[in-house]
Design an enzyme around this catalytic site. Structure first.
Site, PDB file in Angstrom:
ATOM      1  CB  ALA A 109      -0.899   0.007   1.246  1.00 31.69           C
ATOM      2  CB  CYS A 110       1.657   3.748  -2.438  1.00 31.31           C
ATOM      3  SG  CYS A 110       0.167   4.140  -3.365  1.00 31.31           S
ATOM      4  N   GLY A 111      -0.598   4.486  -0.005  1.00 27.70           N
ATOM      5  CA  GLY A 111      -1.289   5.568   0.661  1.00 27.70           C
ATOM      6  C   GLY A 111      -1.703   6.686  -0.277  1.00 27.70           C
ATOM      7  CG  LEU A 112       0.448   8.715  -2.422  1.00 25.56           C
ATOM      8  CD1 LEU A 112       1.665   9.005  -3.283  1.00 25.56           C
ATOM      9  CD2 LEU A 112      -0.062   9.995  -1.786  1.00 25.56           C
ATOM     10  CB  SER A 117       0.897   6.357  -7.248  1.00 26.06           C
ATOM     11  OG  SER A 117       0.150   6.065  -6.089  1.00 26.06           O
TER      12      SER A 117
END
Length: 263
Positions: A109-112, A117
């Protein structure tokens, strides 16, 4: 403490008609904490081995090095390595941007969102150069079988992923295995970084699983011309590869493949 890459256990095996006890080899999984200039930047679950490559590759593919060079890599800068069971690696540079301390295990998970991203990547990565050496479909289709002969740990345990760098004629030049796909890629990239062999223009990167956004990000950061995956890509991976100018091939198996980028 377990330092091997595999561990033998005794299992109960059912062959369809009777049960017998027999040995089985399991891949070892241990945490590795990576520090960049004495700041903890990640803890990831990995298969021990090639830890310095993994640390260097992670710092590069995650954009943590900036324009800096790696000056040294060692186990645990502040205490004997045996005290941390060789599960802490410190990367030192000649001036990487100040790292932000991170807590928790690395995840996909990148949180964006997808657009954010890609925009974040474009802030630090340029599209790959046009006119890079094209790698033909028949060469790409043959790569998985050419890599398989070097997947020794997979042959023993059946429980690890592989990543490999290969030339424009499909010759694997570097193969690494790990319980994590991203770790296997970082080990390949890290070895190439330490050897002064980046960017990897005109060469390809093979991964034994799916092609996620993270895999495309790492291939792009290292400068590979193509990413070859034996399984499916994600929609965001395809979108990112198109922006990067990266050739993305999926379902590369049995002499066949799908091209996702360029479309």
């Amino acid at each position: 403490m377990t330092r091997g890459r595999s561990q033998r256990v005794l299992v109960r095996h059912w062959d369809g008609s009777e049960e017998r006890r027999r040995p089985d080899d399991l891949v070892v999984e241990e945490p590795l904490t990576i520090e960049l200039d004495n700041v903890t930047v990640t803890t990831t679950m990995r298969t021990p081995g090639h830890d310095f490559e993994l640390a260097a590759g992670f710092c590069l593919t995650e954009g943590l090095l900036g324009e800096a060079s790696v000056t040294s890599i060692r186990y645990c800068a502040n205490e004997p390595a045996v005290d941390t069971e060789f599960n802490l690696v410190t990367v030192e540079t000649d001036g990487a941007p100040p790292a932000t301390p991170r807590l928790g295990l690395t995840t996909s998970a990148c949180g964006l969102c997808g657009t954010e991203s890609i925009e974040a990547l474009l802030e630090r990565l340029r599209p790959l150069p046009g006119g890079a050496t094209a790698i033909s479909a028949d060469v790409l289709a043959a790569v998985p079988e050419r890599v398989r002969v070097s997947q020794d740990l997979f042959g023993t345990t059946g429980g690890v992923h592989a990543a490999a760098a290969f030339t424009a004629d499909g010759e694997p030049t570097l193969v690494r295995e790990d319980i994590g796909r991203h770790n296997a890629v970082d080990k390949v990239v890290g070895r190439m970084l330490l050897d002064g062999d980046l960017p990897a223009h005109g060469r390809g990167l093979f991964v034994s699983g799916r092609a996620s956004f993270e895999m495309v990000q790492k291939a792009w950061a290292a400068g590979f011309a193509a990413l070859v995956a034996v399984s499916a890509p994600s929609a965001l991976a395809v979108e990112t590869a198109a922006v990067a100018g990266l050739c993305l091939a999926g379902f590369v198996r049995d002499g066949q493949l799908n091209f996702y980028s360029p479309g």
